[in-house]
Structures are given as structure tokens and as C-alpha cells.
Design a protein around this motif. Structure first.
Motif, PDB file in Angstrom:
ATOM      1  N   ARG A  57       0.826  -1.210   0.000  1.00  0.00           N
ATOM      2  CA  ARG A  57       0.000   0.000   0.000  1.00  0.00           C
ATOM      3  C   ARG A  57       0.858   1.257   0.000  1.00  0.00           C
ATOM      4  O   ARG A  57       0.546   2.246  -0.671  1.00  0.00           O
ATOM      5  N   GLU A  58       1.955   1.225   0.764  1.00  0.00           N
ATOM      6  CA  GLU A  58       2.849   2.379   0.835  1.00  0.00           C
ATOM      7  C   GLU A  58       3.428   2.700  -0.544  1.00  0.00           C
ATOM      8  O   GLU A  58       3.433   3.862  -0.972  1.00  0.00           O
ATOM      9  N   CYS A  59       3.907   1.678  -1.240  1.00  0.00           N
ATOM     10  CA  CYS A  59       4.506   1.896  -2.561  1.00  0.00           C
ATOM     11  C   CYS A  59       3.473   2.407  -3.565  1.00  0.00           C
ATOM     12  O   CYS A  59       3.764   3.284  -4.385  1.00  0.00           O
ATOM     13  N   ILE A  60       2.289   1.846  -3.517  1.00  0.00           N
ATOM     14  CA  ILE A  60       1.231   2.279  -4.438  1.00  0.00           C
ATOM     15  C   ILE A  60       0.837   3.726  -4.165  1.00  0.00           C
ATOM     16  O   ILE A  60       0.635   4.522  -5.093  1.00  0.00           O
ATOM     17  N   ASP A  61       0.750   4.104  -2.895  1.00  0.00           N
ATOM     18  CA  ASP A  61       0.417   5.491  -2.536  1.00  0.00           C
ATOM     19  C   ASP A  61       1.495   6.460  -3.031  1.00  0.00           C
ATOM     20  O   ASP A  61       1.179   7.541  -3.546  1.00  0.00           O
ATOM     21  N   ILE A  62       2.765   6.081  -2.880  1.00  0.00           N
ATOM     22  CA  ILE A  62       3.851   6.943  -3.343  1.00  0.00           C
ATOM     23  C   ILE A  62       3.804   7.076  -4.859  1.00  0.00           C
ATOM     24  O   ILE A  62       4.012   8.167  -5.417  1.00  0.00           O
ATOM     25  N   GLY A  63       3.531   5.960  -5.545  1.00  0.00           N
ATOM     26  CA  GLY A  63       3.428   5.993  -7.003  1.00  0.00           C
ATOM     27  C   GLY A  63       2.316   6.908  -7.466  1.00  0.00           C
ATOM     28  O   GLY A  63       2.474   7.654  -8.450  1.00  0.00           O
ATOM     29  N   SER A  67       2.782  10.374  -9.745  1.00  0.00           N
ATOM     30  CA  SER A  67       1.979  10.635 -10.938  1.00  0.00           C
ATOM     31  C   SER A  67       1.251  11.970 -10.811  1.00  0.00           C
ATOM     32  O   SER A  67       1.173  12.745 -11.775  1.00  0.00           O
ATOM     33  N   GLY A  68       0.751  12.252  -9.612  1.00  0.00           N
ATOM     34  CA  GLY A  68       0.075  13.529  -9.370  1.00  0.00           C
ATOM     35  C   GLY A  68       1.020  14.716  -9.487  1.00  0.00           C
ATOM     36  O   GLY A  68       0.638  15.783  -9.986  1.00  0.00           O
ATOM     37  N   ASP A  69       2.272  14.538  -9.049  1.00  0.00           N
ATOM     38  CA  ASP A  69       3.273  15.609  -9.180  1.00  0.00           C
ATOM     39  C   ASP A  69       3.484  15.973 -10.643  1.00  0.00           C
ATOM     40  O   ASP A  69       3.496  17.163 -11.007  1.00  0.00           O
ATOM     41  N   TYR A  70       3.673  14.958 -11.477  1.00  0.00           N
ATOM     42  CA  TYR A  70       3.904  15.207 -12.907  1.00  0.00           C
ATOM     43  C   TYR A  70       2.690  15.863 -13.544  1.00  0.00           C
ATOM     44  O   TYR A  70       2.815  16.769 -14.381  1.00  0.00           O
ATOM     45  N   ASN A  71       1.522  15.420 -13.153  1.00  0.00           N
ATOM     46  CA  ASN A  71       0.298  15.991 -13.708  1.00  0.00           C
ATOM     47  C   ASN A  71       0.143  17.450 -13.286  1.00  0.00           C
ATOM     48  O   ASN A  71      -0.280  18.305 -14.080  1.00  0.00           O
ATOM     49  N   SER A  72       0.501  17.754 -12.038  1.00  0.00           N
ATOM     50  CA  SER A  72       0.418  19.123 -11.537  1.00  0.00           C
ATOM     51  C   SER A  72       1.427  20.028 -12.251  1.00  0.00           C
ATOM     52  O   SER A  72       1.133  21.185 -12.556  1.00  0.00           O
ATOM     53  N   LEU A  73       2.623  19.510 -12.500  1.00  0.00           N
ATOM     54  CA  LEU A  73       3.624  20.277 -13.243  1.00  0.00           C
ATOM     55  C   LEU A  73       3.114  20.618 -14.635  1.00  0.00           C
ATOM     56  O   LEU A  73       3.242  21.762 -15.095  1.00  0.00           O
ATOM     57  N   ALA A  74       2.545  19.625 -15.300  1.00  0.00           N
ATOM     58  CA  ALA A  74       2.009  19.860 -16.639  1.00  0.00           C
ATOM     59  C   ALA A  74       0.921  20.927 -16.610  1.00  0.00           C
ATOM     60  O   ALA A  74       0.911  21.846 -17.433  1.00  0.00           O
ATOM     61  N   GLY A  75       0.009  20.801 -15.644  1.00  0.00           N
ATOM     62  CA  GLY A  75      -1.072  21.783 -15.536  1.00  0.00           C
ATOM     63  C   GLY A  75      -0.558  23.176 -15.246  1.00  0.00           C
ATOM     64  O   GLY A  75      -1.067  24.168 -15.793  1.00  0.00           O
ATOM     65  N   SER A 117       8.233  15.903  -6.667  1.00  0.00           N
ATOM     66  CA  SER A 117       8.459  14.794  -7.600  1.00  0.00           C
ATOM     67  C   SER A 117       9.813  14.136  -7.337  1.00  0.00           C
ATOM     68  O   SER A 117       9.941  12.908  -7.417  1.00  0.00           O
ATOM     69  N   GLU A 118      10.821  14.947  -7.028  1.00  0.00           N
ATOM     70  CA  GLU A 118      12.148  14.387  -6.717  1.00  0.00           C
ATOM     71  C   GLU A 118      12.096  13.547  -5.443  1.00  0.00           C
ATOM     72  O   GLU A 118      12.695  12.460  -5.366  1.00  0.00           O
ATOM     73  N   LYS A 119      11.392  14.058  -4.442  1.00  0.00           N
ATOM     74  CA  LYS A 119      11.259  13.330  -3.170  1.00  0.00           C
ATOM     75  C   LYS A 119      10.528  12.009  -3.379  1.00  0.00           C
ATOM     76  O   LYS A 119      10.964  10.955  -2.893  1.00  0.00           O
ATOM     77  N   HIS A 120       9.417  12.047  -4.127  1.00  0.00           N
ATOM     78  CA  HIS A 120       8.631  10.840  -4.341  1.00  0.00           C
ATOM     79  C   HIS A 120       9.364   9.838  -5.226  1.00  0.00           C
ATOM     80  O   HIS A 120       9.192   8.621  -5.069  1.00  0.00           O
ATOM     81  N   THR A 121      10.198  10.327  -6.147  1.00  0.00           N
ATOM     82  CA  THR A 121      10.989   9.425  -6.988  1.00  0.00           C
ATOM     83  C   THR A 121      11.960   8.624  -6.136  1.00  0.00           C
ATOM     84  O   THR A 121      12.099   7.403  -6.291  1.00  0.00           O
ATOM     85  N   ARG A 122      12.645   9.317  -5.215  1.00  0.00           N
ATOM     86  CA  ARG A 122      13.587   8.631  -4.317  1.00  0.00           C
ATOM     87  C   ARG A 122      12.855   7.665  -3.384  1.00  0.00           C
ATOM     88  O   ARG A 122      13.288   6.524  -3.173  1.00  0.00           O
ATOM     89  N   SER A 123      11.741   8.132  -2.820  1.00  0.00           N
ATOM     90  CA  SER A 123      10.984   7.300  -1.872  1.00  0.00           C
ATOM     91  C   SER A 123      10.431   6.056  -2.550  1.00  0.00           C
ATOM     92  O   SER A 123      10.424   4.966  -1.959  1.00  0.00           O
ATOM     93  N   LEU A 124       9.981   6.214  -3.791  1.00  0.00           N
ATOM     94  CA  LEU A 124       9.398   5.083  -4.511  1.00  0.00           C
ATOM     95  C   LEU A 124      10.458   4.026  -4.818  1.00  0.00           C
ATOM     96  O   LEU A 124      10.202   2.821  -4.693  1.00  0.00           O
ATOM     97  N   ALA A 125      11.651   4.475  -5.211  1.00  0.00           N
ATOM     98  CA  ALA A 125      12.733   3.529  -5.504  1.00  0.00           C
ATOM     99  C   ALA A 125      13.090   2.721  -4.260  1.00  0.00           C
ATOM    100  O   ALA A 125      13.258   1.490  -4.318  1.00  0.00           O
ATOM    101  N   PHE A 224       2.591  12.963 -20.167  1.00  0.00           N
ATOM    102  CA  PHE A 224       2.948  11.598 -20.551  1.00  0.00           C
ATOM    103  C   PHE A 224       3.611  10.869 -19.385  1.00  0.00           C
ATOM    104  O   PHE A 224       3.327   9.697 -19.121  1.00  0.00           O
ATOM    105  N   ALA A 225       4.517  11.565 -18.667  1.00  0.00           N
ATOM    106  CA  ALA A 225       5.201  10.968 -17.512  1.00  0.00           C
ATOM    107  C   ALA A 225       4.194  10.574 -16.432  1.00  0.00           C
ATOM    108  O   ALA A 225       4.340   9.538 -15.774  1.00  0.00           O
ATOM    109  N   SER A 226       3.180  11.401 -16.255  1.00  0.00           N
ATOM    110  CA  SER A 226       2.132  11.088 -15.282  1.00  0.00           C
ATOM    111  C   SER A 226       1.396   9.814 -15.681  1.00  0.00           C
ATOM    112  O   SER A 226       1.121   8.939 -14.841  1.00  0.00           O
ATOM    113  N   LYS A 227       1.131   9.686 -16.967  1.00  0.00           N
ATOM    114  CA  LYS A 227       0.447   8.492 -17.474  1.00  0.00           C
ATOM    115  C   LYS A 227       1.324   7.250 -17.290  1.00  0.00           C
ATOM    116  O   LYS A 227       0.827   6.181 -16.920  1.00  0.00           O
TER     117      LYS A 227
END
Length: 265
Positions: A57-63, A67-75, A117-125, A224-227
Motif C-alpha cells: 500500500r505504501e509503494c502504491i500510494d507513493i506511485g 503521478s500527481g506531481d507530474y500531472n500538476s507540473l504539466a497543468g 516529484s524528486e522526493k517521491h521518486t527517491r521514496s518510490l525507488a 505523458f510521464a504522469s500516465k
């Protein structure tokens, strides 16, 4: 014919005492084994299965957050582009203090989304490394390592297909960004406040072309990255669901009464 005392004792031992003792020992061993099995099943749930589900659940939530970070950046970039187009067409709002704050907040939001997005990328890995180890641990304990390996290999094939498409798109974008003349971009920034500078026309034209041809694809790439992250997250969830079904079936079967308990209870 007289029966000796010794014969009577041996008969009693053979017909009564020995079967009783053996029966008691066997019964006690079976009960103890059954109790040990119950304790072991409880340990699997407490020490392996429950932590695994929590890590999934933790990994899915971070993912989802990434995705939300990338979508927010695009918006956010879409809003910036629209404001720039309004400025070029002369339809932008007057530069009041309120509008200045609005534009500044767009820049602040951009910085926050990028940091997030940088924080979540590290946390997800890190989370996925820990999750994989949790899978191995519970698979070894429950004897389902073969089943997990099959699902994991299948999942990796799907992820590699997603990543190959994403990497190709990223490489194409990087090649386009290499064509940007940073000197012209910086020159445009520093001389834009001087209407008398003859370089303004040339630099303004370059900036407008840059935003149209380079920035717009960049904005689209974040969408696209968000997708991509959504698709990767869906694969993570799919692996979790499939393997959890195997684990639940295995653990449940261990709770079923053994042949002894079925016979006597």
C-alpha cells in the motif's frame, strides 16, 4: 492351569498400560504439533503477511503521488503558457499587485511540485526495493517462491515495455532541447526591459518560437510521464493482488484441521 504372577503382569502391561502410555504420548505429540502449527501460522500473519500488505500500500500510494506531481507540473506549465500567449496578444490583465502575486505563485508552485516529484521518486525507488525483499521473505517462509518468481518475471516484462516507450520519448525530447540556444534565451531575459535595444525584436522572435516549438512538447511530456507512472503503479497493484491471492490460499490451507483433528474433533 495356574497363571504365574509374572505372566499376569506382562499381560496387564501389554493389554492395558503400554497402549495407554503410547496413546497418551502420541496424543500429546499431536496436540503439541497442532499448537506449534497454530503459533507458526500466527507468526506468518504478524511478521510477514501483514507487513507485506502495508508495504504494498505504501509503494502504491507513493506511485500515485508521483503521478500527481507530474500531472500538476504539466497543468502549471499550461497555465504559464496561456498567460504568455495572452501577453503576446495584448489581452493579458494589467500588472496589478494581485496579478503579480498570481504569477509569482505559479513559479512557487512549480518549484514545490518539482521538489515533491524528486522526493517521491527517491521514496518510490527505496520502497520498491524493500517491497521486493518482503516478497522474497514471505515466499521463502510459505514455500511460494516459485509462484512469486513467475509473477515477478511476468511483471518485469510488462514494466520493461512501458519503460522502453517512455525512454524513447524522453530521448526524443532531450534531442530537441539540445537545439535551444541558451545564450539567446539569457540575452532576451536581460535586455527585455530596454525597449531601445535593437536586439529585442530578434530575441523576442526567438523566444516565441522556442516556447511554441520546445516548451509545448515539454509540457506534454510531463502529462505523458504522469500516465507512465499510473501504468507502472497499475502493474505494481496487479502483482500485489495476484500474489496476495496465492498467499491467502496458502495461509488459509494451513489453518484447516489436519487429519488427526478431523478424525477426533
Amino acid at each position: 492351569m495356574a497363571i504365574s504372577i509374572n505372566d499376569s503382569i506382562w499381560k496387564t502391561l501389554i493389554t492395558t498400560i503400554i497402549p495407554l502410555c503410547l496413546g497418551t504420548l502420541i496424543f500429546g505429540m499431536m496436540i503439541e504439533s497442532y499448537k506449534n502449527e497454530l503459533n507458526f501460522r500466527g507468526d506468518i500473519m504478524k511478521d510477514y503477511y501483514t507487513p507485506l500488505v502495508e508495504k504494498q500500500r505504501e509503494c502504491i500510494d507513493i506511485g500515485e503521488s508521483l503521478s500527481g506531481d507530474y500531472n500538476s507540473l504539466a497543468g502549471n506549465y499550461v497555465v504559464m503558457l496561456n498567460q504568455y500567449k495572452l501577453f503576446l496578444s495584448g489581452q493579458a490583465p494589467r500588472l496589478t499587485d494581485e496579478f503579480k502575486n498570481y504569477l509569482q505563485n505559479l513559479l512557487v508552485s512549480d518549484r514545490e511540485f518539482r521538489k515533491s516529484s524528486e522526493k517521491h521518486t527517491r521514496s518510490l525507488a527505496q520502497c520498491k526495493e524493500e517491497l521486493h525483499q518482503s516478497y522474497i521473505n514471505v515466499a521463502l517462509v510459505t514455500g511460494t517462491l516459485k509462484e512469486f518468481k513467475l509473477l515477478d518475471d511476468e511483471n518485469n516484462i510488462s514494466l520493461n515495455k512501458i519503460d522502453s516507450i517512455a525512454n524513447l520519448r524522453a530521448d526524443e525530447l532531450r534531442e530537441e532541447l539540445k537545439k535551444i540556444d541558451l545564450y539567446k534565451v539569457l540575452s532576451s531575459y536581460f535586455i527585455s526591459g530596454d525597449p531601445g535595444d535593437k536586439r529585442n525584436d530578434e530575441n523576442d522572435k526567438y523566444t516565441q518560437e522556442l516556447i511554441t516549438t520546445k516548451v509545448q512538447p515539454l509540457v506534454e511530456f510531463f502529462s505523458f510521464a504522469s500516465k507512465v507512472e499510473k501504468e507502472r503503479n497499475a502493474k505494481t497493484l496487479q502483482l500485489s493482488q495476484k500474489y496476495n491471492e496465492i498467499l491467502e490460499s496458502e495461509i488459509s490451507s494451513r489453518y484447516k484441521r489436519n487429519w488427526f483433528s478431523k478424525t477426533f474433533f
